[in-house]
Design an enzyme around this catalytic site. Sequence first.
Site, mmCIF file in Angstrom:
data_model
loop_
_atom_site.group_PDB
_atom_site.id
_atom_site.type_symbol
_atom_site.label_atom_id
_atom_site.label_comp_id
_atom_site.label_asym_id
_atom_site.label_seq_id
_atom_site.Cartn_x
_atom_site.Cartn_y
_atom_site.Cartn_z
ATOM 1 N N SER A 225 32.314 -3.484 12.203
ATOM 2 C CA SER A 225 31.747 -2.833 13.259
ATOM 3 C C SER A 225 30.952 -3.533 14.153
ATOM 4 O O SER A 225 30.193 -4.179 13.748
ATOM 5 C CB SER A 225 31.080 -1.618 12.702
ATOM 6 N N GLY A 227 29.328 -2.191 17.042
ATOM 7 C CA GLY A 227 28.430 -1.256 17.960
ATOM 8 C C GLY A 227 29.327 -0.983 19.037
ATOM 9 O O GLY A 227 30.236 -0.412 18.854
ATOM 10 N N GLU A 229 30.690 -2.588 21.050
ATOM 11 C CA GLU A 229 31.994 -3.197 21.489
ATOM 12 C C GLU A 229 33.015 -2.782 20.485
ATOM 13 O O GLU A 229 34.295 -3.457 20.588
ATOM 14 C CB GLU A 229 31.856 -4.912 21.025
ATOM 15 N N GLY A 230 32.923 -1.805 19.608
ATOM 16 C CA GLY A 230 34.002 -1.312 19.078
ATOM 17 C C GLY A 230 33.953 -1.949 17.348
ATOM 18 O O GLY A 230 33.128 -1.982 16.892
ATOM 19 N N GLY A 256 27.953 4.457 11.955
ATOM 20 C CA GLY A 256 28.572 3.552 11.196
ATOM 21 C C GLY A 256 29.205 4.085 9.983
ATOM 22 O O GLY A 256 30.322 3.528 9.437
ATOM 23 N N ASP A 257 28.453 5.204 9.515
ATOM 24 C CA ASP A 257 29.261 5.857 8.246
ATOM 25 C C ASP A 257 30.471 6.550 8.585
ATOM 26 O O ASP A 257 31.253 6.693 7.870
ATOM 27 C CB ASP A 257 27.982 6.878 7.733
#
Length: 314
Positions: A225, A227, A229-230, A256-257
């Site tokens: 991951s 952020g 930026e995908g 993120g989860d």
Amino acid sequence: MSAIVTLTLNPAIDQTVLLDALVPGAVHRARAVTAHAGGKGVNVACCLADWGLPVTAAGILGADNAGPFDQVLAAKGIADGFVRIPGETRTNLKLLDQRSGETTDINLPGLAVTGADLDAARAALLDRVEAGTRVVLAGSLPGALPPETYADLTRILKARGARVVLDASGPALAAALAADVLPDAVKPNRHELEEWAGCPLPGLGAVREAASRLRAQGIPVVVVSLGAEGALVLTERGSVHAHPPATPVTSTVGAGDALVAGLVAALEADLDLAGIARRALAFAAGKLTRAGANLPPRDALDAIARSVRVEPLD
């Protein structure tokens, strides 16, 4: 028996404080305060339940303040696989800066978990696992547990025919990635991948090279991951960079989860590489629009998935 089980050994009640702007050293007046039962595995389970998949949440809770967890599991129809021990589950503070949109996390110490407590949680987990069950091992470990905890659990679970998804960091992640039996999928963020690699990863090429090393070790699915930026998604079918659509942000907590939940939902549906990338990013983007571990309806998530740009890297 659920086809998906999440394990949270160090859960938390996430208390989010909404501020106009966070200024270190200043006195702040909170605009609002909300509290949600959380911890990575709990958040993953909540998102999977919102998508409509049967899921069990397992792990260790403090008996003295388990009420918020009881409520969210019942509300979302998540099967309860937790063991409860004396004491209180920790509270984590999340300071949301409305001006910047950034969240500052203050994670408090967890329960004093003993080896006997871990044994009870492991037994409760294994009672819910059979061949083909997908198990998500997620989050930090209570301080008393050794870094090899996830590595040991992965070995036991895979011996039963389970498929293991790991989302951890620091020594627990390093130990799991150095073990003789590896998880089926891992989801480090960029910082966690840098910790594992032992060096900065300043560009996308460096991130991809490090992720490819994990794949070469024998991990079938690696998602990094990034952020805003995908994410990079690597499988035996190749690698892609998934770019998220522009999304209004209500809260970044648990994004993120949600991505892990999207990955699990995609793997359960046996989607192709691009499909995995789109669903994982759609869950994360959808979560950004909601407070707490909550997703928009399925049709909204499908629409977001169609707007995810997937760039092949091979």
